[in-house]
Scaffold this active site. Structure first.
Site, mmCIF file in Angstrom:
data_model
loop_
_atom_site.group_PDB
_atom_site.id
_atom_site.type_symbol
_atom_site.label_atom_id
_atom_site.label_comp_id
_atom_site.label_asym_id
_atom_site.label_seq_id
_atom_site.Cartn_x
_atom_site.Cartn_y
_atom_site.Cartn_z
ATOM 1 C CG ASP A 200 -2.021 -0.599 0.962
ATOM 2 O OD1 ASP A 200 -2.519 -1.001 -0.112
ATOM 3 O OD2 ASP A 200 -2.808 -0.801 2.220
ATOM 4 C CE LYS A 222 2.901 4.456 -9.211
ATOM 5 N NZ LYS A 222 4.350 4.903 -9.594
#
Length: 410
Positions: A200, A222
């Protein structure tokens, strides 16, 4: 006796009688390991420290509240002599020799038939460091060696690869509030053993630089498919890599189950038949205020604290928070993910009874080198956030505890 090195051995004491003479600090340090080994421990001592007494009260050991008497070591497999009476220690040591009971003496290692090594534990392995002979014994040196080995195994700097096949799976690791030193020992070890790490944005990023070159690091922020499909994509990535036989770590900020969607990932893995280990983390809801000098509870000030998510405003139909009830509480309110909604949150709390003068602290980037604290009140917090350009991630603390410690704003 000729000087020979001690012979190291691991004693299996489950159900076997172990006698400890003396209930002081030495016994307090040694008893937990003996109890953990499953030994039938008998303590002989007229007095004991409060911690030792608590073990007896809990039934973990049997306590004979009297001085040592000849015959106390009968049928014992192992003895620890640690009284403050040199004569009693000598007599007990002689009895141990007669009965062939391995005996440790805290007052005279040369007179003992056994020595206690400096021990530590990591991942089911006990590390024991023992001086080779009585001459030149240096307990601090052996303890330092023990600590270095155990710490290396725990944080992955001392790599000891498994030679048996590991079971593929996922470890859901809470990385803590941001400072890499605040991840748990187990979490750090699992990171060091991972083949794939899905991280994260709010996890302890500095730890990723320590990973070996072969480890694949995937930035969860992403992962494709858009904002509202991100969690499903993360779940799929966890399952895909685990099914390839890899050891996967899902590294999350704070604790996986405190607004971290950890259970969603556990459920997805369970449905896919993937084993999952959950490693709790230090939640930012407590640690970040603490790092800024704010206790979430304090005697005479706050007897409770409540943690809520502020990612949706109080007037948003998606909100599950009972803001009117929170406004009536007298304790501490900790708000996560609420920087951009703090204006409406403050208005709601005031409207339902909280004083506009209630202290508020915002701690941005808590526990990291970029940490800063900004203080305000419910009446001024919205303007303060704009004026001070407070950005997420920030933990918001509302209540009288904000003024308990020294002010560290700025």
């Amino acid at each position: 006796m000729a000087e020979h090195p001690a012979y190291p051995v691991g004693l299996r004491l489950t159900g076997r009688r172990v006698v400890v003479l003396g209930g002081g600090q030495v016994a307090q340090r040694r008893l937990p390991a003996l109890v953990a080994a499953g030994a039938d421990v008998v303590l002989v001592s007229p007095e004991a420290t409060p911690s030792v007494e608590a073990m007896a009260d809990a039934g973990e050991i049997t306590w004979a509240r009297r001085p040592y008497q000849d015959g106390d070591l009968a049928d014992a497999w192992y003895a620890l002599i640690a009284t403050s009476d040199p004569d009693a220690n000598a007599r007990a040591s002689a009895e141990a020799e007669r009965h062939r009971v391995w005996c440790v003496r805290s007052d005279d290692a040369d007179a003992a038939t056994a020595w206690t090594p400096a021990t530590g534990h990591s991942e089911g392995v006990t590390v024991a460091v023992l001086t080779t002979s009585a001459r030149g014994r240096d307990p601090r040196h052996t303890a330092a060696i023990r600590d270095a080995v155990v710490e290396g195994l725990r944080d992955g700097t001392l790599v000891a690869p498994h030679h048996r096949t590991r079971t593929p799976g996922v470890a859901l690791v809470g990385g803590g509030p941001g400072d890499p030193d605040l991840i748990t020992v187990r979490g750090r070890r699992l990171l060091a053993e991972a083949d794939v790490v899905i991280a994260d944005r709010l996890g302890p990023r500095d730890l990723l630089a320590e990973l070996p070159p072969h480890v694949e690091v995937i930035d969860a922020a992403k992962i494709p498919y858009g904002r509202y499909m991100a969690q499903e994509a993360i779940n799929n990535a966890l399952i895909e890599h685990a099914k390839q036989g890899k050891s996967v770590v899902r590294l999350k900020g704070g604790d996986p189950f405190v607004f971290g969607r950890g259970m969603e990932e556990v459920q997805a893995l369970a449905e896919a038949g993937i084993p999952c280990t959950v490693v709790p983390g230090i939640s930012s809801s407590i640690s970040v205020p603490g790092a800024a000098g704010i206790p979430v509870t304090h005697r005479g000030v706050a007897h409770e604290f409540t943690v809520v998510s502020g990612h949706v405003a109080p007037d948003d139909e998606r909100s599950l928070v009972d803001w009117p009830s929170l406004a009536r509480l007298t304790g501490t309110l900790v708000i996560l993910m609420g920087v951009d909604k703090i204006g409406r949150i403050a208005e709601t709390l005031i409207a339902h009874g909280r004083s506009p003068d209630t202290p508020v602290a915002l701690v941005q980037e808590g526990t990291t080198a970029a940490q800063r604290r900004v203080d305000a009140t419910l009446a001024t917090v919205a303007e303060t956030v704009r004026a001070e350009d407070v950005k997420p991630p920030a933990v918001i603390v509302v209540g009288a505890v904000v003024t308990v410690g020294p002010a560290t704003a700025g």
